[in-house]
Scaffold this motif. Sequence first.
Motif, PDB file in Angstrom:
ATOM      1  N   GLU A   3      19.607  59.735  65.601  1.00  0.00           N
ATOM      2  CA  GLU A   3      18.503  59.052  64.919  1.00  0.00           C
ATOM      3  C   GLU A   3      18.773  57.556  64.821  1.00  0.00           C
ATOM      4  O   GLU A   3      17.875  56.745  65.041  1.00  0.00           O
ATOM      5  N   SER A   6      18.450  56.175  68.341  1.00  0.00           N
ATOM      6  CA  SER A   6      17.017  56.117  68.678  1.00  0.00           C
ATOM      7  C   SER A   6      16.360  54.908  68.032  1.00  0.00           C
ATOM      8  O   SER A   6      15.557  54.209  68.669  1.00  0.00           O
ATOM      9  N   ALA A  10      14.667  51.824  69.983  1.00  0.00           N
ATOM     10  CA  ALA A  10      13.276  51.440  69.692  1.00  0.00           C
ATOM     11  C   ALA A  10      13.192  49.972  69.299  1.00  0.00           C
ATOM     12  O   ALA A  10      12.289  49.249  69.756  1.00  0.00           O
ATOM     13  N   ASP A  39       5.755  54.375  72.902  1.00  0.00           N
ATOM     14  CA  ASP A  39       5.212  55.493  72.136  1.00  0.00           C
ATOM     15  C   ASP A  39       6.395  56.399  71.828  1.00  0.00           C
ATOM     16  O   ASP A  39       6.774  57.230  72.652  1.00  0.00           O
ATOM     17  N   GLY A  40       7.005  56.209  70.664  1.00  0.00           N
ATOM     18  CA  GLY A  40       8.308  56.817  70.420  1.00  0.00           C
ATOM     19  C   GLY A  40       9.284  56.113  71.340  1.00  0.00           C
ATOM     20  O   GLY A  40       9.355  54.891  71.354  1.00  0.00           O
ATOM     21  N   ASP A 132       8.195  59.564  80.231  1.00  0.00           N
ATOM     22  CA  ASP A 132       8.883  60.334  79.201  1.00  0.00           C
ATOM     23  C   ASP A 132      10.339  60.445  79.613  1.00  0.00           C
ATOM     24  O   ASP A 132      10.668  61.120  80.596  1.00  0.00           O
TER      25      ASP A 132
END
Length: 156
Positions: A3, A6, A10, A39-40, A132
């Motif tokens: 997390e 990530s 981001a 997007d994410g 993705d």
Amino acid sequence: MSELLSARVAGFLDLHHVMSLATVGPSGPHAVNLFYARDGLALVWVSEAGARHSLELEAERAVAATIAADTADFTAVRGVQMHGRARRVDDPAETVRLRGLLADRYTFLKRLDALPERLRDAVARVSLYRLDPDQVVLIDNARGFGHKETLVLQRS
């Protein structure tokens, strides 16, 4: 850990605007620079459907992308490498949502009526694409030469 990583990825993606997208086709590998929105951890962009990279990802969805800050100082090298699968987005509702992300990031897209007709026409005819990622690597030489942290993403 994932997390936090990530969130760091981001944040890096939000600071930059141009990705280099690599595709492969009958003529061999190809790379192109594109504006993107996030997007994410997925990346979205618009391109003409007839562009080489667009045609190649229709036949082979496996792609790679990099985003990096420009620097001449090796200790300041930071970047993101990712690979995954890209596709043209055809769902109308998803297209509207993702074009909204692009317009939020690139405000000139909200003022299309103020653009020259040639540019309005170009924006109207492009297709929307999405990468993705299966794996994302954050590179940060400030943490040590060649320092890499890898995020492996689970696809459903």
